[in-house]
Design an enzyme around this catalytic site. Structure first.
Site, PDB file in Angstrom:
ATOM      1  N   GLN A 165      -2.804   2.571   5.627  1.00 29.18           N
ATOM      2  CA  GLN A 165      -3.740   1.830   4.755  1.00 29.18           C
ATOM      3  C   GLN A 165      -3.533   0.348   4.961  1.00 29.18           C
ATOM      4  O   GLN A 165      -2.898   0.426   5.669  1.00 29.18           O
ATOM      5  CB  GLN A 165      -2.964   1.982   3.351  1.00 29.18           C
ATOM      6  CG  GLN A 165      -3.599   3.459   2.923  1.00 29.18           C
ATOM      7  CD  GLN A 165      -3.304   3.727   1.218  1.00 29.18           C
ATOM      8  OE1 GLN A 165      -1.882   2.650   0.660  1.00 29.18           O
ATOM      9  NE2 GLN A 165      -4.299   4.253  -0.077  1.00 29.18           N
ATOM     10  N   VAL A 178       0.777  -1.081   0.134  1.00 30.66           N
ATOM     11  CA  VAL A 178       0.274  -0.008  -0.201  1.00 30.66           C
ATOM     12  C   VAL A 178       0.638   1.154  -0.354  1.00 30.66           C
ATOM     13  O   VAL A 178       2.131   0.682  -0.223  1.00 30.66           O
ATOM     14  CB  VAL A 178      -1.267   0.323   1.014  1.00 30.66           C
ATOM     15  CG1 VAL A 178      -1.827  -1.104   1.217  1.00 30.66           C
ATOM     16  CG2 VAL A 178       0.398  -0.059   2.815  1.00 30.66           C
ATOM     17  N   SER A 179       0.549   2.501  -0.239  1.00 32.37           N
ATOM     18  CA  SER A 179       1.129   3.787  -0.481  1.00 32.37           C
ATOM     19  C   SER A 179       1.464   3.972   1.449  1.00 32.37           C
ATOM     20  O   SER A 179       2.322   5.084   1.072  1.00 32.37           O
ATOM     21  CB  SER A 179       0.417   4.799  -1.365  1.00 32.37           C
ATOM     22  OG  SER A 179       0.387   4.082  -2.619  1.00 32.37           O
ATOM     23  N   THR A 180       0.703   4.136   1.820  1.00 33.93           N
ATOM     24  CA  THR A 180       0.737   4.811   3.351  1.00 33.93           C
ATOM     25  C   THR A 180       0.660   4.136   4.626  1.00 33.93           C
ATOM     26  O   THR A 180       0.558   2.664   4.715  1.00 33.93           O
ATOM     27  CB  THR A 180       0.114   6.119   3.727  1.00 33.93           C
ATOM     28  OG1 THR A 180      -1.178   5.475   3.343  1.00 33.93           O
ATOM     29  CG2 THR A 180       0.040   7.165   2.674  1.00 33.93           C
TER      30      THR A 180
END
Length: 186
Positions: free
Chosen positions: A15, A10-12
């Protein structure tokens, strides 16, 4: 012995990887590597490196979407090249990419298109970098220790027999700098 190995990311940090992990488990993945792309977080790079080290010839790496490997297209393609070199099959569930069937024209075309876009992205970056350097006049490297007027003074004094040691002390530079200037005369 072929194994299905999943990769979820995931990007962060906020998440959640749960839905990807569930989808990969449903697909039949025996092991799932997980990472996060967040700015300073190295977890995605470490997880991807661990995945690449782990997989063996005949294994299949599965992701839910192609961009789960990396945010940068060039890095995605590097991963795909590594998988090909290791004789590892790659599957992106949502895009229908499956490199196991080398004769499948859609999968082959998709990988080739990604390659073309990665090359285009790389060329844009190189072009913008060159334009930026030209606009700023900064092409990198160390700035000269002496300006052109000072270099001419050094050349004149060298021709008059002043020693390099005296000149390096006078101008506050190393002997190597004076030596390099003297070589320009020859």
């Amino acid at each position: 012995m072929m194994a299905l190995i999943g990769f979820a990311s995931v990007s962060t940090n906020q998440q959640d990887l749960t839905s990807q992990a569930e989808r990969l488990t449903e697909y039949g993945c025996e092991k799932i590597f997980q990472g996060k792309h967040s700015g300073k977080e190295e977890s995605n790079k470490q997880a991807l490196a661990s995945l690449i080290d782990y997989v063996r010839s005949g294994d299949t790496v599965v992701v839910t979407k192609l961009d789960r490997l990396s945010r940068a297209l060039s890095q995605v393609l590097n991963c795909l090249d590594t998988f090909t070199d290791k004789q590892v099959v790659f599957v992106a569930i949502e895009q229908g990419i499956d490199t196991s069937n080398k004769k499948d024209p859609l999968s082959k075309a998709m990988v080739q298109l990604l390659g073309m876009f990665a090359e285009l992205e790389r060329n844009f970056i190189i072009s913008r970098t060159r334009e930026g350097k030209a606009a700023s006049g900064n092409y990198g490297g160390l700035k000269p220790k002496l300006n052109s007027k000072q270099e001419q003074e050094v050349i004149t004094k060298l021709s008059q027999g002043v020693s390099k040691v005296v000149l390096n002390k006078q101008y506050g530079v190393s002997r190597a700098t004076i030596l390099n200037i003297s070589r320009k005369v020859v």
